[in-house]
Design an enzyme around this catalytic site. Structure first.
Site, PDB file in Angstrom:
ATOM      1  N   LEU A  83       0.817  -1.206   0.000  1.00  0.00           N
ATOM      2  CA  LEU A  83       0.000   0.000   0.000  1.00  0.00           C
ATOM      3  C   LEU A  83       0.856   1.264   0.000  1.00  0.00           C
ATOM      4  O   LEU A  83       0.647   2.166  -0.799  1.00  0.00           O
ATOM      5  CB  LEU A  83      -0.931  -0.013   1.225  1.00  0.00           C
ATOM      6  CG  LEU A  83      -1.838   1.209   1.421  1.00  0.00           C
ATOM      7  CD1 LEU A  83      -2.820   1.344   0.259  1.00  0.00           C
ATOM      8  CD2 LEU A  83      -2.579   1.106   2.751  1.00  0.00           C
ATOM      9  N   GLU A  96       0.685   0.615   9.474  1.00  0.00           N
ATOM     10  CA  GLU A  96      -0.769   0.428   9.489  1.00  0.00           C
ATOM     11  C   GLU A  96      -1.480   1.652  10.065  1.00  0.00           C
ATOM     12  O   GLU A  96      -2.483   1.552  10.766  1.00  0.00           O
ATOM     13  CB  GLU A  96      -1.153  -0.850  10.249  1.00  0.00           C
ATOM     14  CG  GLU A  96      -0.696  -2.107   9.526  1.00  0.00           C
ATOM     15  CD  GLU A  96      -1.226  -3.375  10.140  1.00  0.00           C
ATOM     16  OE1 GLU A  96      -2.415  -3.402  10.510  1.00  0.00           O
ATOM     17  OE2 GLU A  96      -0.450  -4.331  10.250  1.00  0.00           O
ATOM     18  N   GLY A  97      -0.935   2.819   9.756  1.00  0.00           N
ATOM     19  CA  GLY A  97      -1.493   4.077  10.231  1.00  0.00           C
ATOM     20  C   GLY A  97      -0.741   4.582  11.437  1.00  0.00           C
ATOM     21  O   GLY A  97      -0.827   3.995  12.518  1.00  0.00           O
ATOM     22  N   SER A 154       0.456   6.909  14.675  1.00  0.00           N
ATOM     23  CA  SER A 154      -0.344   7.338  15.821  1.00  0.00           C
ATOM     24  C   SER A 154      -1.135   8.602  15.506  1.00  0.00           C
ATOM     25  O   SER A 154      -2.284   8.760  15.945  1.00  0.00           O
ATOM     26  CB  SER A 154       0.559   7.568  17.033  1.00  0.00           C
ATOM     27  OG  SER A 154       1.097   6.348  17.511  1.00  0.00           O
ATOM     28  N   GLN A 185      11.105   3.042  46.401  1.00  0.00           N
ATOM     29  CA  GLN A 185       9.763   3.482  46.031  1.00  0.00           C
ATOM     30  C   GLN A 185       9.692   3.968  44.585  1.00  0.00           C
ATOM     31  O   GLN A 185       8.717   3.687  43.868  1.00  0.00           O
ATOM     32  CB  GLN A 185       9.296   4.592  46.964  1.00  0.00           C
ATOM     33  CG  GLN A 185       7.833   4.992  46.733  1.00  0.00           C
ATOM     34  CD  GLN A 185       7.401   6.114  47.653  1.00  0.00           C
ATOM     35  OE1 GLN A 185       7.828   7.253  47.464  1.00  0.00           O
ATOM     36  NE2 GLN A 185       6.572   5.793  48.639  1.00  0.00           N
ATOM     37  N   ILE A 235       7.526  -1.801   2.148  1.00  0.00           N
ATOM     38  CA  ILE A 235       6.623  -2.943   2.048  1.00  0.00           C
ATOM     39  C   ILE A 235       7.236  -4.131   2.787  1.00  0.00           C
ATOM     40  O   ILE A 235       8.297  -4.638   2.390  1.00  0.00           O
ATOM     41  CB  ILE A 235       6.356  -3.312   0.576  1.00  0.00           C
ATOM     42  CG1 ILE A 235       5.871  -2.080  -0.203  1.00  0.00           C
ATOM     43  CG2 ILE A 235       5.364  -4.457   0.491  1.00  0.00           C
ATOM     44  CD1 ILE A 235       4.625  -1.426   0.369  1.00  0.00           C
ATOM     45  N   PRO A 245       6.411   6.261  -1.599  1.00  0.00           N
ATOM     46  CA  PRO A 245       7.288   7.335  -1.110  1.00  0.00           C
ATOM     47  C   PRO A 245       6.535   8.605  -0.752  1.00  0.00           C
ATOM     48  O   PRO A 245       6.893   9.303   0.193  1.00  0.00           O
ATOM     49  CB  PRO A 245       8.241   7.563  -2.293  1.00  0.00           C
ATOM     50  CG  PRO A 245       8.304   6.246  -2.981  1.00  0.00           C
ATOM     51  CD  PRO A 245       6.922   5.673  -2.856  1.00  0.00           C
TER      52      PRO A 245
END
Length: 407
Positions: free
Chosen positions: A133, A370-371, A373, A285, A166, A136
């Site tokens: 998909l 995949e997209g 953020s 802590q 890819i 450049p």
């Protein structure tokens, strides 16, 4: 079953998958070459029946030992599978996920001939798939694709242009390729094609990337495709891409949660054993609170991933928003948890070959692919405003002070 707890059957399956990854898949992964397709590993995923879970139904090749119980089928089952594999062997998880991403369009939109020729060997691990998909100039902006599919007769086209970043390229056996068939039509003018790797005019180049799995660029020099190569319908390829991404986005979050879980458990073990300042690290802590924060964020991300997967399985209408939220939350959380784990381990975590050194390289890419953020936030906001249907005249008044403007 709710999205907020796992039943004993599901828990047992996850434990079985972790053991399988440790004993059967990790040895194969360790023999692989970084940046190259590990075909023995892909074949093992097929032989064990794990690739069957990427697609609708369960293939006859799935072994009884690894066949998912009915209660963990569908998108939730895929998330549990990816999280469990990622916890024990990220290479196996990535090989499985890339196979699903590349071949899912064939399973969902392919003809009987396409499924028989390519999906059957892909499910068996004998053919490597890739999802082509990104370009450049069109990474996250999938509607801006420039790979041109010029008409060449009544029912054929010639592909000219490039694809970049890819996964599995240039070593895949076939590619799901998205190309522009109607200029100037945005998302409406894209068509999905199944393109075998040996098609004349198609060449590829490996890219040297941070991630250890194979990533490459593809060049299309008048590659001929016909109506028999179309996945779905001409000019409807954007739907093929988005359906596939919506299917896998929650499970990208599961991959991230698996890595976060592995980093968290390594940190628990290290801080409980490491002597420092007259006691154990866990007695400080600052350290204990950091570990508590890591655990809380990991669990929150896991629940969000499970909820998105359950919504997908139920066919709920808000899956795009839920999937985007799950991927955003989980990948950002994993980056935080792995980074914190490295900090608490100290210099040893930076040594080549250390689990956290490996995870540190693996965890960065899922926030982009995949997209990215930022794209997930855009999707979430768009869905929220669409649901709210706020009239333009009711928009918030313009701020009148510098303080309000900066806010």
């Amino acid at each position: 079953m709710t999205a907020f707890s796992l039943n004993p059957e599901q828990t047992a399956w996850c434990a079985e998958l972790r053991t399988l990854a440790d004993e059967r898949l990790r040895p194969l992964a360790e023999k692989g070459e970084p940046g190259r397709v590990n075909r023995p590993l892909v074949e093992a995923l097929g032989e064990l029946g794990l690739l069957d879970h990427l697609f609708a139904g369960e293939g006859p090749g799935a072994s009884p030992a690894t066949r998912a119980p009915h209660a963990v089928s569908g998108a939730l089952g895929l998330c549990l599978l990816r999280e469990s594999l990622a916890y024990s062997c990220t290479e196996a998880e990535t090989a499985l996920a890339l196979q699903g991403l590349g071949a899912h369009p064939v399973a969902a939109y392919g003809s009987a001939r396409q499924r028989e020729q390519w999906l059957t060997p892909a499910r068996a691990g004998r053919a490597v798939a890739a999802f082509a998909l990104s370009e450049p100039g069109a990474g996250s902006d999938a509607a801006a694709l420039a790979l041109r599919a010029a008409p060449d007769g009544a029912s054929s086209w010639r592909l000219t242009g490039e694809k970049c970043w890819i996964s599995n390229a240039p070593e895949a056996d076939f590619y799901t390729v998205f190309a522009r068939t109607t200029p100037g039509a945005g998302a409406r003018g894209v068509t999905a094609f199944l393109v075998p790797a040996d098609r004349a005019g198609l060449t590829g180049t490996p890219l040297d990337m941070l991630s250890p799995h194979p990533i490459g660029a593809l060049a299309f020099d008048g590659v001929t495709v016909t109506g028999d190569d179309v996945l779905g319908e001409p000019d409807r390829g954007f739907r093929v891409a988005m359906t596939t991404l919506n299917r896998f986005r929650p499970s990208v979050g599961a991959f991230a949660v698996g890595m976060a879980g592995a980093a968290l458990d390594a940190t628990l073990a290290h801080t409980a054993q490491r002597d420092a300042f007259g006691g154990k690290l866990k007695d400080l802590q600052a350290v204990a609170h950091q570990v508590a924060e890591m655990a809380t964020r990991t669990e929150a991300a896991r629940l969000m991933v499970h909820a998105a997967a359950a919504a997908y399985d139920r066919g709920e209408p808000d899956i795009a928003r839920r999937a985007a939220m799950a991927k955003l939350m989980a990948t950002e959380t994993a980056q935080y948890v792995v980074d914190a784990a490295v900090q608490l381990h100290g210099a040893r975590a930076l040594q080549r070959g250390h689990l956290l050194e490996h995870l540190y390289r693996e965890v960065r890419a899922p926030r982009i692919y995949e997209g990215a953020s930022e794209v997930q936030r855009t999707i979430i906001a768009k869905e929220l405003y669409a649901d709210a249907a706020v009239p333009a005249r009711s928009a918030t008044p313009q701020p009148t002070t510098p303080e309000e403007t900066s806010a």
